[in-house]
Design a protein around this motif. Sequence first.
Motif, PDB file in Angstrom:
ATOM      1  N   ARG A 342      39.000  32.993  40.991  1.00  0.00           N
ATOM      2  CA  ARG A 342      38.853  33.718  39.727  1.00  0.00           C
ATOM      3  C   ARG A 342      39.101  35.218  39.881  1.00  0.00           C
ATOM      4  NH1 ARG A 342      39.852  30.401  36.112  1.00  0.00           N
ATOM      5  NH2 ARG A 342      38.820  31.719  34.564  1.00  0.00           N
ATOM      6  N   LEU A 343      39.442  35.652  41.093  1.00  0.00           N
ATOM      7  CA  LEU A 343      39.827  37.056  41.296  1.00  0.00           C
ATOM      8  C   LEU A 343      41.347  37.139  41.191  1.00  0.00           C
ATOM      9  CD1 LEU A 343      38.516  39.572  43.924  1.00  0.00           C
ATOM     10  CD2 LEU A 343      40.971  39.293  43.587  1.00  0.00           C
ATOM     11  N   ARG A 344      41.820  38.001  40.319  1.00  0.00           N
ATOM     12  CA  ARG A 344      43.257  38.155  40.089  1.00  0.00           C
ATOM     13  C   ARG A 344      43.720  39.521  40.576  1.00  0.00           C
ATOM     14  NH1 ARG A 344      40.989  37.862  35.279  1.00  0.00           N
ATOM     15  NH2 ARG A 344      42.197  39.610  34.442  1.00  0.00           N
ATOM     16  N   VAL A 345      44.970  39.611  40.993  1.00  0.00           N
ATOM     17  CA  VAL A 345      45.577  40.900  41.321  1.00  0.00           C
ATOM     18  C   VAL A 345      46.561  41.224  40.210  1.00  0.00           C
ATOM     19  CG1 VAL A 345      46.970  42.218  42.954  1.00  0.00           C
ATOM     20  CG2 VAL A 345      45.299  40.553  43.804  1.00  0.00           C
ATOM     21  N   GLU A 346      46.268  42.312  39.473  1.00  0.00           N
ATOM     22  CA  GLU A 346      47.082  42.687  38.305  1.00  0.00           C
ATOM     23  C   GLU A 346      47.888  43.956  38.592  1.00  0.00           C
ATOM     24  OE1 GLU A 346      47.371  40.799  35.829  1.00  0.00           O
ATOM     25  OE2 GLU A 346      45.542  39.599  35.617  1.00  0.00           O
ATOM     26  N   GLY A 347      49.035  44.052  37.935  1.00  0.00           N
ATOM     27  CA  GLY A 347      49.922  45.201  38.123  1.00  0.00           C
ATOM     28  C   GLY A 347      49.756  46.270  37.063  1.00  0.00           C
ATOM     29  N   ARG A 348      50.726  47.183  37.019  1.00  0.00           N
ATOM     30  CA  ARG A 348      50.586  48.368  36.165  1.00  0.00           C
ATOM     31  C   ARG A 348      50.718  48.075  34.681  1.00  0.00           C
ATOM     32  NH1 ARG A 348      52.518  52.786  37.433  1.00  0.00           N
ATOM     33  NH2 ARG A 348      52.482  52.477  39.697  1.00  0.00           N
ATOM     34  N   ASP A 349      51.205  46.911  34.300  1.00  0.00           N
ATOM     35  CA  ASP A 349      51.323  46.589  32.868  1.00  0.00           C
ATOM     36  C   ASP A 349      50.110  45.836  32.328  1.00  0.00           C
ATOM     37  OD1 ASP A 349      53.806  47.788  32.514  1.00  0.00           O
ATOM     38  OD2 ASP A 349      54.889  45.997  33.176  1.00  0.00           O
ATOM     39  N   TYR A 350      49.139  45.594  33.190  1.00  0.00           N
ATOM     40  CA  TYR A 350      47.960  44.831  32.761  1.00  0.00           C
ATOM     41  C   TYR A 350      47.119  45.646  31.779  1.00  0.00           C
ATOM     42  CZ  TYR A 350      43.435  42.441  32.934  1.00  0.00           C
ATOM     43  OH  TYR A 350      42.267  41.800  32.590  1.00  0.00           O
ATOM     44  N   LEU A 351      46.758  45.018  30.659  1.00  0.00           N
ATOM     45  CA  LEU A 351      45.878  45.643  29.676  1.00  0.00           C
ATOM     46  C   LEU A 351      44.437  45.302  30.043  1.00  0.00           C
ATOM     47  CD1 LEU A 351      47.768  44.827  26.340  1.00  0.00           C
ATOM     48  CD2 LEU A 351      47.756  46.983  27.590  1.00  0.00           C
TER      49      LEU A 351
END
Length: 364
Positions: A342-351
Motif C-alpha cells: 500500500r506504499l506507492r512511489v509517486e512522481g512530479r505530476d501526482y496530485l
Amino acid sequence: MGFNCGIVGLPNVGKSTLFNALTATASAQAANYPFCTIEPNIGRVAVPDKRLDALVAIGKSQRKVPTSLEFVDIAGLVRGASKGEGLGNQFLANIREVDAIIHVLRCFEDDDITHVEGAIDPVRDAEIIETELMLADLESLEKRLPNIQKRAKNRDSEALTQIAVIEPLIAALKEGKPVRKATPKGQEEVVRKLQLLTSKPVLYVCNVDEESAAEGNAFSQKVQAHAEAEGAAVVVVSAAIEAEVSQLPQEDQKEFLAGLGLHDSGLDRVIAAGYRLLGLNTYFTVGPKEARAWTILTGTKAPQAAAVIHNDFERGFIACETIAFEDYIQYGGESGAREAGRLRVEGRDYLIQDGDILLFRFNV
C-alpha cells in the motif's frame, strides 16, 4: 504558506468575543460601543485534526505539530462604510488583504447590548455588509476602467484581457451580484489579481444565545435559508460559551460542552469550516521525532507540496513515497503498509490527496 480569514460584521455582534476565544487571548477588546477595535488583531490557531493524534500513536512520535490558520479580527463595519462612514475605508482595506471572510451575525436578543440598526435581523445585517463591499468593489473597478480602456486602444494584451473581465463585473455589481457569483469561467486568476472584496468566499457564523447553542434558533434558521440560496456555509456558535470554554483546562472542556448538549467546540467547527472555505488540504509527515500536518491548496502537485517544507525539496524533487491515511492506520504504520503493497512511489505530476502520509525523495 499562510492563509487567513477576516472576521467581519456590524458592531456589537460578538466578533471580538469570538476572536478572543479563537486565540484564547484578550488581545481584541470586546466592548459595548462601535469601533472599539481600531487595528485588526491577528491570531494563529491550530487546526483540530483527530487524524494527527492517531499518527502520533502509531508512529510513536515524540511530539505533534498541527497545521494552523490565521484569523484577523476586523473592526465593525456600518452602513455607509464604502463612503467612509465610521472607519470604513480603513476596515475595507483590511478586508482586502485576507483570503476569506467569516461574517459574524448576531442571532440573539439582549437589551443590554445595543444594535446599530435598532433591531435584530441577521439577514438584513448580512445584506448591509455585502452591499457595502459591493459598492466598494464597484468604485474600485470604475476608477481603474478609464486607464485600462486607454491601454486597450493600443492593443495592450493584458488590458484587453482585463476589460473582458472588468466590464461584465461592473454590470453584475450594479445588479447587486457579488463578484464571486459573476466571475467569468476561466478568468479566476485575473479576478484574483484585482483584489476585489466580494470575490472572497464567505462563511456565516451565527452567534446565538447559550440556550440555542446546540440546535440554533429562529434567527439562525433564517441565516441558513439565506446562505443556502447563496451557496454559502453556516456555523452556529455561542461566542459567550466559547469564551468560557477557551479559559478551561483542555481536559475539562469536553465535559463542560457535554453538559450543554454539545458534542464539540463551536470554535473547532469554525476553524474546520474556514479551512474548507479556503480550499485547503492537509498532508502529513510522520517520524520518531514528530508527526506534523502541512497545509496545501487542493490540487497541489507533489513538488509544490514538498516546497511547503523547504524550497530545496521542490528544486531537487525526485519522487515521494505515499501512503493513504486509511492504509497507514489499517496496516499499523509505514512498514505494515509497505508489506501490504500500500506504499506507492509517486512522481512530479501526482496530485496530493487530503490525508496522504508522505516522504519526499530529493537531491540538491
